[in-house]
Design an enzyme around this catalytic site. Structure first.
Site, PDB file in Angstrom:
ATOM      1  N   ASP A  46       0.825  -1.204   0.000  1.00  0.00           N
ATOM      2  CA  ASP A  46       0.000   0.000   0.000  1.00  0.00           C
ATOM      3  C   ASP A  46       0.864   1.260   0.000  1.00  0.00           C
ATOM      4  OD1 ASP A  46      -2.728   0.861  -0.071  1.00  0.00           O
ATOM      5  OD2 ASP A  46      -2.506   1.598   1.981  1.00  0.00           O
ATOM      6  N   CYS A 137     -11.135   3.208  -5.721  1.00  0.00           N
ATOM      7  CA  CYS A 137     -10.210   3.170  -4.600  1.00  0.00           C
ATOM      8  C   CYS A 137     -10.634   4.142  -3.504  1.00  0.00           C
ATOM      9  CB  CYS A 137      -8.790   3.493  -5.066  1.00  0.00           C
ATOM     10  SG  CYS A 137      -7.640   3.521  -3.668  1.00  0.00           S
ATOM     11  N   TYR A 141     -12.781   2.495  -0.269  1.00  0.00           N
ATOM     12  CA  TYR A 141     -12.191   2.483   1.071  1.00  0.00           C
ATOM     13  C   TYR A 141     -13.101   3.210   2.068  1.00  0.00           C
ATOM     14  CZ  TYR A 141      -7.653   0.229   0.421  1.00  0.00           C
ATOM     15  OH  TYR A 141      -6.657  -0.702   0.219  1.00  0.00           O
ATOM     16  N   TYR A 164     -10.265   4.922   7.935  1.00  0.00           N
ATOM     17  CA  TYR A 164     -11.121   4.997   6.740  1.00  0.00           C
ATOM     18  C   TYR A 164     -12.594   5.193   7.074  1.00  0.00           C
ATOM     19  CZ  TYR A 164      -6.906   3.862   4.255  1.00  0.00           C
ATOM     20  OH  TYR A 164      -5.626   3.914   3.758  1.00  0.00           O
ATOM     21  N   GLU A 212      -9.017  -3.698  -8.202  1.00  0.00           N
ATOM     22  CA  GLU A 212      -8.965  -3.435  -6.757  1.00  0.00           C
ATOM     23  C   GLU A 212      -9.309  -4.707  -5.978  1.00  0.00           C
ATOM     24  OE1 GLU A 212      -8.159  -1.464  -4.489  1.00  0.00           O
ATOM     25  OE2 GLU A 212      -8.144   0.592  -5.185  1.00  0.00           O
TER      26      GLU A 212
END
Lengths: 220, 220, 220, 220
Positions: A46, A137, A141, A164, A212
């Protein structure tokens, strides 16, 4: 979560959305059973991801159509490079991964696939293609974080979930959705979903979602 | 001014350097004889210029080769979009030009030529091509500002001269020169000026200088 | 000439269209009064132009949305690189300009401005932005050639006029117009002119037209 | 096979080269044990691949530094779009796959990863980055074809082996290697392998090789 108006439509049209946001990796992150080494593998990937993500948002500045669009994208770049990457370094440092190790991380194929897909969509297409490929993305998230936070979770990976699911990231999601909705409206008008161009953007979103979903498997 | 080591060499190889930094426009700016309307025409074009300049530095973030390079370029974008464009708006507002008028400015051909040359150099070439095309603007303004400040000037356009001759802008020039020198060294090594690639970069710098020289004539 | 349906609308919306297609250079080309050296200056610049034009059409292949679009653009690149540039070399050779001289031509600012504008429009925008910026050149030359041929002309520059007014080039114009119309329809649908996106494409076309008009002045 | 001088060095520096050119898929292709359906899956993906490959070579035309470089890359695009894609259609048609089925092929993640990596390398880097990322495909297929042809093979997939091992494709490999060697020399000079830039190109080649190796697994 319904961030804006384009995102819920694109999400509904993406066959792999559930495979992306309801994955075994996330279940084990929530119930605390995710092995530490798997989480660290994910974190290192990440970190590399964030760098390419910042590159993609910078490309968005270059491709934007107005000063407000440029400012919105540049604020994201600034936050990624000045705050997010440093937070990641701290998090990794506490987990025993040094900056040198992070920088030496070999990008997993799933990581290469998603980041290069997004960047290439931006280079070959226009600002909308880039945003449609970035959306899964950023907003995915947000959706994952909000859901895990509301469902209750083990403390093991609480920091990730609270980041998040938390207010700041949720505000960023609403801001990104507003950027997307405004960008679509100011180019394609109020009937955008009726245009062939919409299906091309949906395809960008769906392919990015598929990639993803695969990203979670890299920490095997 | 000798900002770094690449710039003085490129400057020495650019036939139009003096035509760029020692132009009638600048002499009249220094002695105060520049008509106000010519200065305002220049300011309005420069506002449009800043936007494309910020786009070019954003492209540099996307094309950079390391996190420190990305951060250096992103800091410039951030400064341009959050500070410079707002200062320009203030300056123009005090001169009686509204933001709506600025935004409606029709780009002069000389403005189009320089900004699109830089952006295209960046898109078609790599990070070094982009920096070589950006350098004449950033560092030329530093050289002009420092010289006019040291030579003495009429108060009429003192603010402009003090901005580019001042400590902050001079520091930015030294930072940009360090970015360029580092980028060249980390790609082409210590013998860079002996490589054919160097001549291609010189050509980028020289052509950009020629187009910058023409920029002053737009306020004719 | 009404090549397709998008072009006549864009042409009607471009303030500089007449300044581009009815210029003193063209009048003197038609009546034979254009000095030879001015024509040769134009030819040398046009040779450099063709190279960047071929680059722009290649970028269009990379940005196309379907195999037929790719093939149409690639056929143009192939024709430019294999036929047009060689014809230009022959024409220049007969006029006493060698290939080495042509290659050493210093690009005029007007040439830089137009070609880099087109390429940058393509890189920063999408396939439609690129086509809208390319259209004034391809179709404007067709309109000029057809008009000069029909109005009668001096033999001095008959070859140029017969090339662009002739059957082959006119067929290429109709093919390019069909490519544009198809590309717009397959992205923006049948109501394209009602969308904000249309105005952005009009702006591309109008700015490119303005820069094309300036191109004629380089042989001044 | 030693195509030129850069390729053998890059190949020696790519840890995954053997994983790419000596894979179970290729062994079964040579001994005829590869199931027909696996071959057809590969063919359909390869058709989609060819389209993105043509896009990458077109981008190379736009990024080339000279007319001969442009012509070399454009010839490849032309061959891919006019000959290769049609041969592929024929081959697939004989195998019972229609053009509509081919066009509807969902790109496998391994396909997306490699093609977008190459295109993004080209957009973000320069002509050399693009060539270094394209090289493993072009020249690796040449090496594979030549080896399988020389080692003897079952007739089942003879056509594939004879295509890549045959005279025409081998000539194309030597031409591509000459293009690469010339492009490197005309930018980085005779000591290119001693420059930091060389390691960046090696990294492009090695990563592309890694992604090519993964490509064979898609027909699992």
């Amino acid at each position: 979560m319904n961030y804006g108006t384009c995102f819920p439509r694109w999400r509904a049209g993406a066959p792999d959305w559930d495979a992306y946001v309801r994955t075994p990796f996330l279940r084990s992150l929530a119930d605390g059973s995710l092995p530490r080494h798997a989480f660290l593998t994910y974190l290192a990937q990440d970190y590399v991801f964030l760098i390419h993500f910042a590159r993609a948002w910078s490309l968005a500045v270059a491709k934007a159509g107005s000063l407000p669009e440029m400012r919105a994208c540049s604020a994201t770049v600034h936050a990624l490079l000045e705050t997010e990457t440093r937070l990641h370094l701290d998090l990794c440092a506490r987990a025993g991964i040094t900056e040198a190790e992070l920088t030496a991380t070999v990008e997993a194929p799933q990581n290469l696939a998603y980041t290069r897909y997004v960047l290439e969509a931006g280079y070959s297409g226009d600002f909308l293609d880039l945003l449609a490929a970035l959306a899964p993305c950023v907003l995915g998230y947000g959706e994952i974080g909000a859901r895990l936070l509301s469902e209750g979770h083990d403390p093991a990976y609480a920091e990730w979930i609270e980041t998040y699911g938390g207010t700041d990231y949720q505000a960023l999601c609403h801001g990104t959705a507003a950027l997307i909705d405004g960008a679509v409206a100011s180019r394609l008008g109020p009937q955008a979903p009726a245009l062939p161009r919409w299906h091309q953007l949906q395809d960008r979103f769906s392919t990015a979602t598929r990639l993803e979903a695969a990203f979670w498997t890299l920490a095997g």
